[in-house]
Design a protein around this motif. Structure first.
Motif, PDB file in Angstrom:
ATOM      1  N   ALA A 145     -91.624  -7.933 -31.706  1.00  0.00           N
ATOM      2  CA  ALA A 145     -91.442  -6.488 -31.545  1.00  0.00           C
ATOM      3  C   ALA A 145     -92.650  -5.865 -30.858  1.00  0.00           C
ATOM      4  CB  ALA A 145     -91.205  -5.831 -32.895  1.00  0.00           C
ATOM      5  N   ALA A 146     -93.845  -6.282 -31.261  1.00  0.00           N
ATOM      6  CA  ALA A 146     -95.058  -5.753 -30.631  1.00  0.00           C
ATOM      7  C   ALA A 146     -95.117  -6.169 -29.167  1.00  0.00           C
ATOM      8  CB  ALA A 146     -96.293  -6.249 -31.377  1.00  0.00           C
ATOM      9  N   GLN A 147     -94.746  -7.404 -28.862  1.00  0.00           N
ATOM     10  CA  GLN A 147     -94.749  -7.865 -27.475  1.00  0.00           C
ATOM     11  C   GLN A 147     -93.756  -7.060 -26.637  1.00  0.00           C
ATOM     12  OE1 GLN A 147     -93.908 -12.018 -27.054  1.00  0.00           O
ATOM     13  NE2 GLN A 147     -94.125 -11.981 -24.834  1.00  0.00           N
ATOM     14  N   TYR A 148     -92.578  -6.772 -27.194  1.00  0.00           N
ATOM     15  CA  TYR A 148     -91.560  -5.984 -26.501  1.00  0.00           C
ATOM     16  C   TYR A 148     -92.089  -4.589 -26.176  1.00  0.00           C
ATOM     17  CZ  TYR A 148     -87.058  -3.684 -25.720  1.00  0.00           C
ATOM     18  OH  TYR A 148     -86.017  -2.969 -25.189  1.00  0.00           O
ATOM     19  N   ILE A 149     -92.738  -3.952 -27.136  1.00  0.00           N
ATOM     20  CA  ILE A 149     -93.271  -2.598 -26.937  1.00  0.00           C
ATOM     21  C   ILE A 149     -94.416  -2.608 -25.927  1.00  0.00           C
ATOM     22  CG2 ILE A 149     -94.498  -0.718 -28.088  1.00  0.00           C
ATOM     23  CD1 ILE A 149     -92.769  -1.360 -30.565  1.00  0.00           C
ATOM     24  N   ILE A 150     -95.295  -3.589 -26.011  1.00  0.00           N
ATOM     25  CA  ILE A 150     -96.423  -3.667 -25.081  1.00  0.00           C
ATOM     26  C   ILE A 150     -95.942  -3.904 -23.650  1.00  0.00           C
ATOM     27  CG2 ILE A 150     -98.410  -5.084 -24.445  1.00  0.00           C
ATOM     28  CD1 ILE A 150     -98.953  -5.375 -27.470  1.00  0.00           C
ATOM     29  N   GLU A 151     -94.930  -4.769 -23.482  1.00  0.00           N
ATOM     30  CA  GLU A 151     -94.389  -5.002 -22.141  1.00  0.00           C
ATOM     31  C   GLU A 151     -93.746  -3.740 -21.571  1.00  0.00           C
ATOM     32  OE1 GLU A 151     -91.757  -8.307 -22.436  1.00  0.00           O
ATOM     33  OE2 GLU A 151     -93.387  -9.770 -22.614  1.00  0.00           O
ATOM     34  N   ALA A 152     -93.057  -2.981 -22.424  1.00  0.00           N
ATOM     35  CA  ALA A 152     -92.444  -1.732 -21.966  1.00  0.00           C
ATOM     36  C   ALA A 152     -93.507  -0.719 -21.563  1.00  0.00           C
ATOM     37  CB  ALA A 152     -91.548  -1.162 -23.060  1.00  0.00           C
ATOM     38  N   MET A 153     -94.552  -0.592 -22.352  1.00  0.00           N
ATOM     39  CA  MET A 153     -95.617   0.355 -22.020  1.00  0.00           C
ATOM     40  C   MET A 153     -96.360  -0.070 -20.754  1.00  0.00           C
ATOM     41  SD  MET A 153     -97.088   1.474 -25.715  1.00  0.00           S
ATOM     42  CE  MET A 153     -98.201   2.648 -24.990  1.00  0.00           C
ATOM     43  N   THR A 154     -96.531  -1.369 -20.575  1.00  0.00           N
ATOM     44  CA  THR A 154     -97.183  -1.859 -19.357  1.00  0.00           C
ATOM     45  C   THR A 154     -96.345  -1.523 -18.140  1.00  0.00           C
ATOM     46  OG1 THR A 154     -98.170  -3.667 -20.607  1.00  0.00           O
ATOM     47  CG2 THR A 154     -98.097  -3.914 -18.229  1.00  0.00           C
ATOM     48  N   ARG A 155     -95.039  -1.656 -18.259  1.00  0.00           N
ATOM     49  CA  ARG A 155     -94.155  -1.342 -17.125  1.00  0.00           C
ATOM     50  C   ARG A 155     -94.130   0.157 -16.832  1.00  0.00           C
ATOM     51  NH1 ARG A 155     -90.787  -3.333 -13.525  1.00  0.00           N
ATOM     52  NH2 ARG A 155     -88.790  -2.366 -13.184  1.00  0.00           N
ATOM     53  N   PRO A 205     -99.046   0.112 -12.462  1.00  0.00           N
ATOM     54  CA  PRO A 205     -98.906   0.539 -11.067  1.00  0.00           C
ATOM     55  C   PRO A 205     -97.461   0.397 -10.588  1.00  0.00           C
ATOM     56  CG  PRO A 205    -100.008  -1.578 -11.186  1.00  0.00           C
ATOM     57  CD  PRO A 205     -99.863  -1.088 -12.593  1.00  0.00           C
ATOM     58  N   SER A 206     -97.111   1.199  -9.628  1.00  0.00           N
ATOM     59  CA  SER A 206     -95.751   1.200  -9.094  1.00  0.00           C
ATOM     60  C   SER A 206     -95.480  -0.091  -8.330  1.00  0.00           C
ATOM     61  CB  SER A 206     -95.572   2.407  -8.169  1.00  0.00           C
ATOM     62  OG  SER A 206     -94.311   2.376  -7.579  1.00  0.00           O
ATOM     63  N   ASP A 207     -94.285  -0.622  -8.492  1.00  0.00           N
ATOM     64  CA  ASP A 207     -93.915  -1.836  -7.765  1.00  0.00           C
ATOM     65  C   ASP A 207     -92.834  -1.550  -6.719  1.00  0.00           C
ATOM     66  OD1 ASP A 207     -91.861  -1.381  -9.519  1.00  0.00           O
ATOM     67  OD2 ASP A 207     -91.770  -3.406 -10.295  1.00  0.00           O
ATOM     68  N   ASP A 208     -92.733  -0.301  -6.291  1.00  0.00           N
ATOM     69  CA  ASP A 208     -91.784   0.055  -5.249  1.00  0.00           C
ATOM     70  C   ASP A 208     -92.231  -0.548  -3.926  1.00  0.00           C
ATOM     71  OD1 ASP A 208     -90.456   1.548  -7.110  1.00  0.00           O
ATOM     72  OD2 ASP A 208     -91.390   3.429  -6.521  1.00  0.00           O
ATOM     73  N   ALA A 209     -91.308  -1.061  -3.172  1.00  0.00           N
ATOM     74  CA  ALA A 209     -91.626  -1.692  -1.899  1.00  0.00           C
ATOM     75  C   ALA A 209     -91.056  -0.882  -0.733  1.00  0.00           C
ATOM     76  CB  ALA A 209     -91.086  -3.118  -1.881  1.00  0.00           C
ATOM     77  N   TYR A 210     -91.116   0.443  -0.835  1.00  0.00           N
ATOM     78  CA  TYR A 210     -90.593   1.285   0.225  1.00  0.00           C
ATOM     79  C   TYR A 210     -91.623   1.402   1.347  1.00  0.00           C
ATOM     80  CZ  TYR A 210     -87.380   2.709  -3.448  1.00  0.00           C
ATOM     81  OH  TYR A 210     -86.463   2.707  -4.447  1.00  0.00           O
ATOM     82  N   PRO A 211     -91.195   1.333   2.605  1.00  0.00           N
ATOM     83  CA  PRO A 211     -92.162   1.484   3.695  1.00  0.00           C
ATOM     84  C   PRO A 211     -92.612   2.947   3.817  1.00  0.00           C
ATOM     85  CG  PRO A 211     -89.951   1.232   4.577  1.00  0.00           C
ATOM     86  CD  PRO A 211     -89.854   1.022   3.094  1.00  0.00           C
ATOM     87  N   ALA A 212     -93.848   3.153   4.204  1.00  0.00           N
ATOM     88  CA  ALA A 212     -94.389   4.510   4.368  1.00  0.00           C
ATOM     89  C   ALA A 212     -94.128   4.958   5.793  1.00  0.00           C
ATOM     90  CB  ALA A 212     -95.871   4.507   4.047  1.00  0.00           C
ATOM     91  N   ILE A 213     -92.890   5.410   6.076  1.00  0.00           N
ATOM     92  CA  ILE A 213     -92.528   5.762   7.449  1.00  0.00           C
ATOM     93  C   ILE A 213     -92.514   7.261   7.683  1.00  0.00           C
ATOM     94  CG2 ILE A 213     -91.215   3.670   7.855  1.00  0.00           C
ATOM     95  CD1 ILE A 213     -88.681   5.282   7.276  1.00  0.00           C
TER      96      ILE A 213
END
Length: 50
Positions: free
Chosen positions: A10-20, A24-32
């Motif tokens: 349960a703690a691992q699940y919560i920590i992974e959610a908070m980390t996500r 940092p953003s993992d969006d791969a949109y081009p800056a056009i």
């Protein structure tokens, strides 16, 4: 022993959610930026003109 594994998962699940959420953003949109309009404007026609 089983309770400690459940609490650990349960703690691992919560920590992974908070980390996500707060990581940092993992969006791969081009800056056009904004693209200019180069087409023809839409001209509405009436039924009688068809």
């Amino acid at each position: 022993m089983n309770i400690s594994k459940m609490l650990d998962s349960a703690a691992q699940y919560i920590i992974e959610a908070m980390t996500r959420i707060f990581g940092p953003s993992d969006d791969a949109y081009p800056a056009i930026g904004t693209q200019p309009f180069t087409g023809e404007p839409y001209k509405h026609r009436r039924h009688a003109d068809w």
